[in-house]
Design a protein around this motif. Structure first.
Motif, PDB file in Angstrom:
ATOM      1  N   HIS A 299      -5.047  -0.169   8.566  1.00 12.69           N
ATOM      2  CA  HIS A 299      -4.464  -1.039   8.529  1.00 12.69           C
ATOM      3  C   HIS A 299      -3.392  -1.900   9.739  1.00 12.69           C
ATOM      4  O   HIS A 299      -2.890  -3.186   9.268  1.00 12.69           O
ATOM      5  CB  HIS A 299      -3.136  -0.041   7.960  1.00 12.69           C
ATOM      6  CG  HIS A 299      -3.925   0.993   7.511  1.00 12.69           C
ATOM      7  ND1 HIS A 299      -3.110   1.548   6.275  1.00 12.69           N
ATOM      8  CD2 HIS A 299      -4.640  -0.351   5.606  1.00 12.69           C
ATOM      9  CE1 HIS A 299      -3.227   2.625   5.465  1.00 12.69           C
ATOM     10  NE2 HIS A 299      -4.304   1.288   4.737  1.00 12.69           N
TER      11      HIS A 299
ATOM     12  N   PHE B 131      -0.235   3.977   1.574  1.00 10.90           N
ATOM     13  CA  PHE B 131      -0.325   3.945   3.028  1.00 10.90           C
ATOM     14  C   PHE B 131       0.116   5.527   3.223  1.00 10.90           C
ATOM     15  O   PHE B 131       1.177   6.348   3.991  1.00 10.90           O
ATOM     16  CB  PHE B 131       0.722   3.198   4.028  1.00 10.90           C
ATOM     17  CG  PHE B 131       1.215   1.697   4.576  1.00 10.90           C
ATOM     18  CD1 PHE B 131      -0.276   0.910   4.517  1.00 10.90           C
ATOM     19  CD2 PHE B 131       1.344   1.106   3.256  1.00 10.90           C
ATOM     20  CE1 PHE B 131      -0.759   0.076   4.874  1.00 10.90           C
ATOM     21  CE2 PHE B 131       1.534  -0.205   3.218  1.00 10.90           C
ATOM     22  CZ  PHE B 131       0.654  -0.754   4.043  1.00 10.90           C
TER      23      PHE B 131
ATOM     24  N   PHE C 295       4.721  -4.079   5.918  1.00 11.12           N
ATOM     25  CA  PHE C 295       3.968  -3.061   4.974  1.00 11.12           C
ATOM     26  C   PHE C 295       5.122  -2.836   4.192  1.00 11.12           C
ATOM     27  O   PHE C 295       5.996  -2.104   4.625  1.00 11.12           O
ATOM     28  CB  PHE C 295       3.409  -1.976   6.007  1.00 11.12           C
ATOM     29  CG  PHE C 295       2.696  -2.353   7.233  1.00 11.12           C
ATOM     30  CD1 PHE C 295       1.065  -2.174   6.759  1.00 11.12           C
ATOM     31  CD2 PHE C 295       2.882  -2.706   8.165  1.00 11.12           C
ATOM     32  CE1 PHE C 295       0.227  -1.967   7.440  1.00 11.12           C
ATOM     33  CE2 PHE C 295       2.007  -3.332   9.652  1.00 11.12           C
ATOM     34  CZ  PHE C 295       0.327  -3.125   9.394  1.00 11.12           C
TER      35      PHE C 295
ATOM     36  N   ILE D  46      -0.644   5.591   7.002  1.00  9.51           N
ATOM     37  CA  ILE D  46      -1.041   4.416   7.898  1.00  9.51           C
ATOM     38  C   ILE D  46      -2.177   4.730   9.352  1.00  9.51           C
ATOM     39  O   ILE D  46      -2.086   5.913   9.732  1.00  9.51           O
ATOM     40  CB  ILE D  46       0.288   3.370   8.243  1.00  9.51           C
ATOM     41  CG1 ILE D  46      -0.371   2.302   9.007  1.00  9.51           C
ATOM     42  CG2 ILE D  46       1.067   4.118   9.135  1.00  9.51           C
ATOM     43  CD1 ILE D  46       0.373   1.703   9.150  1.00  9.51           C
TER      44      ILE D  46
ATOM     45  N   GLY E 140       0.897  -1.181  -0.332  1.00  8.90           N
ATOM     46  CA  GLY E 140       0.484  -0.447  -0.248  1.00  8.90           C
ATOM     47  C   GLY E 140       0.778   1.624   0.009  1.00  8.90           C
ATOM     48  O   GLY E 140       2.033   1.441   0.285  1.00  8.90           O
TER      49      GLY E 140
END
Length: 194
Positions: free
Chosen positions: A18, A11, A36, A14, A9
Protein backbone atom coordinates in the motif's frame (compact mmCIF):
# COMPACT_ATOMS: atom_id res chain seq x y z
CA UNK A 1 -5.58 23.98 -6.06
CA UNK A 2 -4.05 20.83 -4.62
CA UNK A 3 -4.75 17.53 -6.35
CA UNK A 4 -5.40 14.76 -3.85
CA UNK A 5 -5.56 11.09 -4.75
CA UNK A 6 -7.94 9.00 -2.67
CA UNK A 7 -6.74 5.46 -1.99
CA UNK A 8 -9.77 3.63 -0.57
CA UNK A 9 -9.46 0.43 1.39
CA UNK A 10 -10.10 -1.40 4.62
CA UNK A 11 -6.31 -1.55 5.23
CA UNK A 12 -6.73 -4.63 7.39
CA UNK A 13 -3.77 -4.21 7.90
CA UNK A 14 -1.94 -1.59 5.85
CA UNK A 15 1.27 -3.09 4.42
CA UNK A 16 4.35 -2.01 2.48
CA UNK A 17 2.59 -2.66 -0.84
CA UNK A 18 0.00 0.00 0.00
CA UNK A 19 2.75 2.45 0.96
CA UNK A 20 4.80 1.77 -2.16
CA UNK A 21 1.83 2.36 -4.46
CA UNK A 22 0.62 5.49 -2.62
CA UNK A 23 4.11 6.97 -2.47
CA UNK A 24 4.65 6.24 -6.17
CA UNK A 25 1.40 8.05 -7.00
CA UNK A 26 2.40 11.05 -4.87
CA UNK A 27 5.93 11.24 -6.29
CA UNK A 28 5.55 10.16 -9.93
CA UNK A 29 2.16 11.45 -11.05
CA UNK A 30 0.62 14.91 -10.94
CA UNK A 31 -1.03 14.18 -7.57
CA UNK A 32 0.17 16.40 -4.72
CA UNK A 33 -1.02 14.14 -1.90
CA UNK A 34 -2.55 10.74 -1.32
CA UNK A 35 -5.13 10.17 1.38
CA UNK A 36 -5.68 6.63 2.65
CA UNK A 37 -9.47 6.58 3.05
CA UNK A 38 -10.03 3.92 5.70
CA UNK A 39 -13.32 2.23 4.91
CA UNK A 40 -15.43 0.98 7.82
CA UNK A 41 -17.21 -1.57 5.66
CA UNK A 42 -16.85 -2.36 1.99
CA UNK A 43 -20.09 -3.33 0.23
CA UNK A 44 -18.04 -6.19 -1.27
CA UNK A 45 -16.40 -7.54 1.93
CA UNK A 46 -17.69 -9.28 5.04
CA UNK A 47 -17.53 -7.04 8.13
CA UNK A 48 -16.58 -9.83 10.56
CA UNK A 49 -13.05 -10.09 9.16
CA UNK A 50 -12.28 -6.44 9.96
CA UNK A 51 -10.45 -5.07 12.97
CA UNK A 52 -12.20 -2.13 14.60
CA UNK A 53 -12.17 1.14 12.67
CA UNK A 54 -10.01 2.90 15.25
CA UNK A 55 -7.30 0.22 15.12
CA UNK A 56 -7.10 0.17 11.32
CA UNK A 57 -6.99 3.99 11.23
CA UNK A 58 -4.25 3.99 13.89
CA UNK A 59 -2.15 1.57 11.84
CA UNK A 60 -2.50 3.82 8.75
CA UNK A 61 -1.54 6.81 10.89
CA UNK A 62 1.51 4.94 12.19
CA UNK A 63 2.51 3.87 8.67
CA UNK A 64 2.26 7.34 7.10
CA UNK A 65 3.88 9.51 9.77
CA UNK A 66 7.22 9.69 7.96
CA UNK A 67 5.67 10.46 4.56
CA UNK A 68 4.54 14.11 4.29
CA UNK A 69 2.56 13.47 1.09
CA UNK A 70 0.59 10.55 2.57
CA UNK A 71 -2.20 10.94 5.14
CA UNK A 72 -4.88 8.81 6.76
CA UNK A 73 -8.50 9.89 6.29
CA UNK A 74 -11.42 8.74 8.48
CA UNK A 75 -14.17 10.63 6.64
CA UNK A 76 -16.13 7.44 5.93
CA UNK A 77 -16.45 6.69 9.66
CA UNK A 78 -18.86 9.63 9.87
CA UNK A 79 -20.97 8.72 6.82
CA UNK A 80 -23.93 6.31 6.59
CA UNK A 81 -23.00 2.68 6.00
CA UNK A 82 -22.48 0.89 3.75
CA UNK A 83 -20.20 3.49 2.23
CA UNK A 84 -20.28 4.16 -1.48
CA UNK A 85 -17.45 5.99 -3.21
CA UNK A 86 -19.75 8.49 -4.93
CA UNK A 87 -21.21 9.56 -1.56
CA UNK A 88 -17.75 10.00 -0.05
CA UNK A 89 -16.59 12.00 -3.06
CA UNK A 90 -19.65 14.25 -2.87
CA UNK A 91 -19.07 14.85 0.84
CA UNK A 92 -15.35 15.61 0.35
CA UNK A 93 -16.08 17.92 -2.59
CA UNK A 94 -18.58 19.88 -0.49
CA UNK A 95 -16.11 20.13 2.38
CA UNK A 96 -12.85 20.83 0.50
CA UNK A 97 -13.97 21.77 -3.01
CA UNK A 98 -12.46 25.27 -2.90
CA UNK A 99 -8.99 24.04 -2.02
CA UNK A 100 -8.68 20.48 -3.36
CA UNK A 101 -9.37 18.54 -6.50
CA UNK A 102 -9.96 14.85 -5.81
CA UNK A 103 -9.09 11.80 -7.89
CA UNK A 104 -9.45 8.06 -7.28
CA UNK A 105 -6.60 5.59 -7.07
CA UNK A 106 -7.41 1.98 -7.88
CA UNK A 107 -5.86 -1.25 -9.05
CA UNK A 108 -6.28 -2.21 -12.67
CA UNK A 109 -8.30 -5.29 -11.65
CA UNK A 110 -10.94 -3.03 -10.08
CA UNK A 111 -11.73 -1.47 -13.47
CA UNK A 112 -13.45 -4.70 -14.48
CA UNK A 113 -16.01 -4.33 -11.72
CA UNK A 114 -16.19 -0.56 -11.91
CA UNK A 115 -19.53 -0.66 -13.78
CA UNK A 116 -21.04 -2.24 -10.61
CA UNK A 117 -20.16 0.77 -8.45
CA UNK A 118 -22.99 3.05 -7.43
CA UNK A 119 -23.24 5.96 -9.92
CA UNK A 120 -19.98 4.97 -11.62
CA UNK A 121 -20.93 7.18 -14.62
CA UNK A 122 -20.97 10.25 -12.36
CA UNK A 123 -17.61 9.30 -10.89
CA UNK A 124 -16.12 9.13 -14.40
CA UNK A 125 -17.79 12.38 -15.39
CA UNK A 126 -16.49 14.45 -12.48
CA UNK A 127 -13.33 12.68 -11.27
CA UNK A 128 -10.15 11.24 -12.71
CA UNK A 129 -9.01 7.70 -12.01
CA UNK A 130 -5.35 6.84 -11.45
CA UNK A 131 -4.89 3.16 -12.12
CA UNK A 132 -1.92 1.09 -11.04
CA UNK A 133 -1.10 -2.33 -12.54
CA UNK A 134 -2.17 -5.55 -10.87
CA UNK A 135 -1.51 -9.08 -12.00
CA UNK A 136 -4.77 -10.56 -13.24
CA UNK A 137 -5.85 -12.42 -16.31
CA UNK A 138 -8.87 -10.18 -16.75
CA UNK A 139 -9.29 -7.92 -19.74
CA UNK A 140 -10.31 -4.30 -19.28
CA UNK A 141 -13.71 -3.36 -20.73
CA UNK A 142 -13.36 -1.62 -24.10
CA UNK A 143 -15.28 1.46 -22.90
CA UNK A 144 -12.67 2.05 -20.20
CA UNK A 145 -9.47 1.24 -22.11
CA UNK A 146 -8.89 4.67 -23.62
CA UNK A 147 -11.20 6.78 -21.46
CA UNK A 148 -9.81 10.34 -21.11
CA UNK A 149 -10.42 10.40 -17.33
CA UNK A 150 -8.49 7.17 -16.68
CA UNK A 151 -4.74 7.53 -16.26
CA UNK A 152 -2.56 4.46 -16.08
CA UNK A 153 0.44 4.97 -13.81
CA UNK A 154 3.38 2.58 -14.14
CA UNK A 155 3.62 1.91 -10.41
CA UNK A 156 5.42 -1.21 -9.19
CA UNK A 157 3.35 -4.40 -9.33
CA UNK A 158 2.70 -5.55 -5.77
CA UNK A 159 1.54 -9.07 -4.98
CA UNK A 160 1.23 -8.55 -1.23
CA UNK A 161 -2.26 -8.72 0.25
CA UNK A 162 -3.71 -8.05 3.68
CA UNK A 163 -5.51 -11.40 3.45
CA UNK A 164 -2.18 -13.20 2.99
CA UNK A 165 -0.66 -11.29 5.92
CA UNK A 166 -3.56 -12.13 8.26
CA UNK A 167 -3.62 -15.80 7.26
CA UNK A 168 0.13 -16.36 7.51
CA UNK A 169 0.46 -14.40 10.75
CA UNK A 170 -2.24 -16.59 12.28
CA UNK A 171 -0.32 -19.65 11.05
CA UNK A 172 2.77 -18.43 12.91
CA UNK A 173 4.78 -17.28 9.88
CA UNK A 174 7.09 -14.27 10.09
CA UNK A 175 5.30 -11.58 8.07
CA UNK A 176 7.18 -8.70 9.74
CA UNK A 177 9.11 -7.61 6.59
CA UNK A 178 5.77 -7.02 4.79
CA UNK A 179 4.69 -4.32 7.24
CA UNK A 180 6.03 -0.91 8.20
CA UNK A 181 7.90 -1.35 11.50
CA UNK A 182 5.44 0.86 13.40
CA UNK A 183 2.49 -1.19 12.12
CA UNK A 184 4.21 -4.43 13.09
CA UNK A 185 4.79 -3.13 16.63
CA UNK A 186 1.17 -2.00 16.99
CA UNK A 187 -0.15 -5.31 15.64
CA UNK A 188 2.16 -7.32 17.87
CA UNK A 189 1.39 -5.30 21.02
CA UNK A 190 -2.35 -5.62 20.41
CA UNK A 191 -2.04 -9.31 19.52
CA UNK A 192 -4.02 -8.85 16.28
CA UNK A 193 -4.71 -11.53 13.66
CA UNK A 194 -3.56 -14.46 15.82
Amino acid sequence: MKKTGLFFGTFNPIHIGHLIIANHMAEFSDLDHVWFVVTPKSPFKAKQTLLGDHHRYQMVLEATQEYPKLEPCDIEFKLPQPNYTIDTLTHLQERYGDSRQFALIMGEDNLNGFHKWKNYEAILEYYQLYVYPRISGQKIAEALKDHPKIHRVAAPVMEISSTFIRREHKAGKNIRPLLPESVWRYMDEMNFYR
